[in-house]
Scaffold this active site. Structure first.
Site, PDB file in Angstrom:
ATOM      1  N   SER A 215       0.824  -1.169  -0.098  1.00 29.39           N
ATOM      2  CA  SER A 215      -0.023  -0.026   0.018  1.00 29.39           C
ATOM      3  C   SER A 215       0.902   1.304  -0.094  1.00 29.39           C
ATOM      4  O   SER A 215       1.961   1.179   0.605  1.00 29.39           O
ATOM      5  CB  SER A 215      -0.713   0.028   1.193  1.00 29.39           C
ATOM      6  OG  SER A 215      -0.150   0.430   2.487  1.00 29.39           O
ATOM      7  N   ASP A 216       0.467   2.384  -0.779  1.00 22.39           N
ATOM      8  CA  ASP A 216       1.136   3.472  -0.326  1.00 22.39           C
ATOM      9  C   ASP A 216       0.850   3.796   1.080  1.00 22.39           C
ATOM     10  O   ASP A 216      -0.136   3.330   1.645  1.00 22.39           O
ATOM     11  CB  ASP A 216       0.327   4.884  -1.390  1.00 22.39           C
ATOM     12  CG  ASP A 216       1.497   5.801  -1.372  1.00 22.39           C
ATOM     13  OD1 ASP A 216       2.367   5.957  -0.501  1.00 22.39           O
ATOM     14  OD2 ASP A 216       1.074   6.594  -2.382  1.00 22.39           O
ATOM     15  N   TRP A 217       1.786   4.800   1.757  1.00 16.77           N
ATOM     16  CA  TRP A 217       1.804   5.128   3.093  1.00 16.77           C
ATOM     17  C   TRP A 217       0.356   5.470   3.532  1.00 16.77           C
ATOM     18  O   TRP A 217      -0.251   6.599   3.219  1.00 16.77           O
ATOM     19  CB  TRP A 217       3.043   6.035   3.667  1.00 16.77           C
ATOM     20  CG  TRP A 217       4.230   5.258   3.907  1.00 16.77           C
ATOM     21  CD1 TRP A 217       4.970   5.696   4.813  1.00 16.77           C
ATOM     22  CD2 TRP A 217       4.811   4.116   3.107  1.00 16.77           C
ATOM     23  NE1 TRP A 217       6.059   4.610   4.731  1.00 16.77           N
ATOM     24  CE2 TRP A 217       5.918   3.746   3.927  1.00 16.77           C
ATOM     25  CE3 TRP A 217       4.676   3.497   1.899  1.00 16.77           C
ATOM     26  CZ2 TRP A 217       7.003   2.860   3.323  1.00 16.77           C
ATOM     27  CZ3 TRP A 217       5.592   2.562   1.494  1.00 16.77           C
ATOM     28  CH2 TRP A 217       6.590   2.162   2.226  1.00 16.77           C
TER      29      TRP A 217
END
Length: 806
Positions: A215-217
């Site tokens: 996942s992106d942050w």
């Protein structure tokens, strides 16, 4: 897998902290360390003692049109990652430059999917050749920063398949990337971290992706939906939507344990690739990026110079003639060069080579160089210059950082080489949780008589004292995106008159509050005030005495950044006026554009030469000197179109309506949009001059029909008709009969001496002839007559031929 409990398995699927993955000693798994990229390997912080090589921005790498060079460059990136103890590089960014307003466009590989795919695959191969995993991002449709956490990109199947998915597919199928990062945005109503169609059916099943989907942050916001959709790893940690909630979901039968096993297997495969499973490998070699290795600096310098794109060169203004005795170096970016874009792509450069340093070294003492700023390009206060600062405690250069806890007890005191602190900076163990107040202080010495502006910038409560007395205090307004605060922190300042040599003690105090856990952005600034007439007068005086003028213009640091898009393509401040007035004084005026994305050039027809140099990284000055003096030919070609005016930009500022951003232009992105609308760009995609001239003599096509679904090889002959050896990028565009769309199909580079012919064989891949059939949800390989066009740019295609498929 058999040795792990369900809780242990799920425990491996959320980060241990902001940049590290969990370790599990009993199976020999150490915690993988990740680092932001893509223009260098920052590491897990921006520690002044742990600097990084600042590579040319990805848009500059794309401008080389040279996959072999990119693989060489990114191999050095992989070596540096290894030496810094980094296992996973969070790069490359392969989202396309759909619009020139994109704040993060400098991180892209341009507007064309074929060029982006070739360069991106080379980037992945280079980094991963050193045993460092790449994370291709941001899957998919994360092509602008507007409402990036929530925006819903609406694009039809054909647009996704033929344009935006192409670079991702190449990184998976051609380069076998180790990881892919799912973006914040939604696509056609579904969050990317929950998008089963894209993450599982296309990425994993159709393309055969064997790696890890990050996942992106903080992009993962649901438990069951993300697990079922194909997400494998939630970042950052240790908190997140999985953990015990996912254990409960599996035990309740909402998520099959076989899916958890698949995620863990993917993670362990990546860990094995990085050497993080089993007995520890050999230690990474020690690395001092300030001192070398020289091979890495040479590669960075060469890549920067070869990315520089010569847009105009009238009367052989470049290279500079050897008989020049007086050179004027003018412009805000000549004094404050922008080496890199802002946001998570930023690194702490190991070294920085300014344009003045580079030109002085190249031209020697026989040429006098006068420097004039000409105008300001930022409303923010810069500096203070290092030579004007002194630690008030020990007397060395720099600023003193002090950190206080909630009881106002001093818990840290140390020297910093500059007067800013960011959320990536490390704090001593045990301090971060108690860091309630920060103070930066320095003794500032005025270099000349005049007015000065002193300022404090950051988040939370801000205060500035001068010689122990309150000068200004305020509370910074909150903004939604931390990256906007990082790149353009709110500033409060005052002005004072000082005499040359006068010393004042500056103390900036900040209380960050609870804006974002672990986030700190704080700076102390000091700058001499110069009036617009004063700056312009100095520039015109220098231009009037010079044999040649190099004007370096562009955005100020932080104006092209993650977190927000640009609102205009115009150069900030009075830079357009500066160019107009300087070129009227000195006939040999060379404009150097130091920007990541296109800027407007209303003065283009009135200057001798224009050189687009992008964000070239730490070797800025040496690479620029190489090209201006002719030691290196500028062989860059535009990876993006440059518009004439803002109303004539085919795809303008991204404007969602009720949360939805519609890609109504479909396949017509970049140069294809210009062709569809009949608008002429200022400079077209693929354009770029060199220091010689070329004739396109012949294209050799197969005789008779070729089979549908097969690759096709063609030949092109060009001749160097100029005065010196040069390099040419041969570009092939294919127009398909089904809809008349004309797009880049192949490209390659040739080198020839004056008068010499060069022949190149290029392969038109079968995919170049295909289109996505939405009725069948599949690629279609049609029969018919395809027009083959060959030339030096998307608008200059002198060689034509017809290719029959059937």
């Amino acid at each position: 897998m058999e040795e792990l409990s369900l809780t242990e398995k799920i425990g491996l699927l959320t980060g241990a902290d902001a940049f590290t993955l969990p370790a599990l000693a009993r199976i020999g798994l150490r915690g993988l360390r990740t680092s932001d990229g893509p223009a260098g390997v920052r590491g897990t912080n921006m520690d002044p003692a742990d600097r990084s090589t600042s590579f040319p921005a990805p848009i500059a790498l794309a401008a080389t049109w040279d996959p072999a060079l990119i693989e060489q460059v990114t191999r050095e990136m992989g070596r540096e990652a290894r030496a810094k103890g980094i296992d996973v590089l969070l790069a490359p960014t392969v989202n396309l430059a759909r619009t020139p307003y994109g704040g993060r466009g400098f991180e892209s590989f341009g507007e064309d999917p074929v060029l982006a795919a070739r360069i991106a695959a080379a980037y992945v191969r280079g980094v991963q050749s050193e045993g460092v995993a790449t994370t291709v991002k941001h899957f998919v449709g994360n092509d602008s920063e507007v409402e990036r956490w929530t925006v819903d990109v609406r694009a039809d199947e054909a647009t996704l398949r033929e344009v935006y998915l192409v670079p991702f597919e190449a990184c998976v199928t051609d380069a076998e990337c180790a990881a892919v990062m799912a973006g914040y945005n939604r696509v056609n109503g579904i969050s990317m971290t929950e998008h089963e169609e894209l993450l599982t059916r296309i990425l994993k099943d159709e393309w055969g992706f064997q790696g890890v989907v990050f996942s992106d942050w903080s992009a993962a916001r649901a438990t069951v939906q993300t697990a079922l959709a194909g997400l494998d790893l939630v970042m950052p940690g240790p908190d997140g939507p999985w953990g015990q909630a996912l254990v409960d979901a599996v035990e309740a039968g909402l998520v099959p344990e076989s899916l958890i096993d698949d995620k863990v297997e993917r993670l362990l495969r990546m860990a094995e690739f990085c050497g993080a499973v089993g007995a520890p490998g050999d230690p990474a070699p020690a690395l001092d990026v300030r001192k070398g290795p020289h091979a890495r600096r040479d590669v960075v310098r060469q890549a920067a110079a070869r990315s520089f794109t010569l847009l105009r060169n009238v009367g052989e203004a470049l290279p500079l003639p050897r008989e020049i005795k007086e050179l004027a170096l003018i412009g805000p970016n000549a004094v404050h060069p922008v080496y890199q874009g802002a946001g998570s792509a930023e690194v702490g450069p190991a070294v920085t080579m300014s344009p003045l340093e580079g030109l002085r070294g190249a031209l020697g003492g026989g040429v006098s160089i006068t420097v004039a700023e000409g105008c300001a390009h930022s409303y923010r206060t810069s500096g203070p210059d290092a030579e004007c600062t002194e630690d008030p405690v020990d007397g060395g250069p720099g600023a003193r950082l002090e950190i206080y806890d909630e009881d106002d007890e001093l818990v840290y005191s140390g020297i910093r080489p500059n007067s800013e602190l960011t959320f990536w900076d490390p704090l001593p163990e045990g301090v971060a949780a108690n860091a309630k107040q920060l103070a930066l202080s320095t003794m500032y010495t005025a270099p000349a008589d005049g007015g000065y502006r002193f300022a404090v910038a950051g988040i939370g409560e801000l205060r500035l004292d001068i010689d122990g007395e309150l000068a200004t205090e305020t509370i910074a307004p909150q903004v939604n995106d931390p990256m906007e605060v990082f790149s353009q922190p709110f500033e409060s300042g005052v002005e004072r008159d000082l005499r040359a040599g006068q010393r004042v003690r500056l103390t900036a105090t900040g209380r960050p509050g609870d804006y974002e856990p672990g986030f700190v952005r704080f700076r102390l600034a000091a700058q001499r005030i110069r009036t617009a007439p004063e700056l312009m007068g100095e520039a015109l005086a220098a231009a009037g005495e010079a044999d040649a003028v190099v004007v370096i213009v562009g955005p100020a640091p932080g104006e092209e950044s993650e977190g927000y898009d640009r609102s205009t393509l115009a150069l900030p401040g009075r830079q357009d006026a500066l160019i107009e007035e300087v070129s009227a004084v000195c006939p040999r005026t060379i404009v150097v554009v130091n920007s990541g994305m296109p800027v407007l050039m209303p003065w283009a027809e009135r200057v001798s030469a224009i050189l687009q140099i992008w964000f070239p990284g730490q070797e800025f000055g040496l690479a620029l000197a190489d090209v201006l003096t002719g030691d290196q030919e500028p062989t860059g070609r535009l990876p993006v179109s440059i518009p004439r005016t803002e109303p004539l930009v085919p795809v303008g500022i991204a404007k969602p309506h009720e949360g939805a951003l519609r890609y109504e232009e479909g396949l017509s992105v970049g140069y294809r949009a210009y062709a569809r609308t009949g608008i002429d760009p200022r400079y077209p995609f693929g354009h770029g001059l060199g220091y010689t001239e070329w004739d396109y003599e012949e294209v050799q096509l197969p005789v008779g029909p070729v089979h549908a679904g097969a690759d096709v090889e063609i030949g092109v002959t060009v001749r160097n008709v100029g005065p010196r050896q040069g390099t040419e990028t041969v570009q092939v565009y294919l127009t398909r009969p089904v809809d008349g769309v004309s797009a880049l199909a192949a490209f390659g580079r040739v080198v020839a001496k004056p008068g010499e012919r060069a022949r190149i064989r290029l392969t038109l891949p079968a995919r170049a002839f295909a289109h996505w059939d939405e009725s069948r949800h599949a690629w279609a390989q049609p029969d018919g007559a395809f027009l083959v066009k060959v030339g030096p740019s998307s608008r200059e295609l002198p060689l034509r031929g017809e290719l029959l498929v059937g």
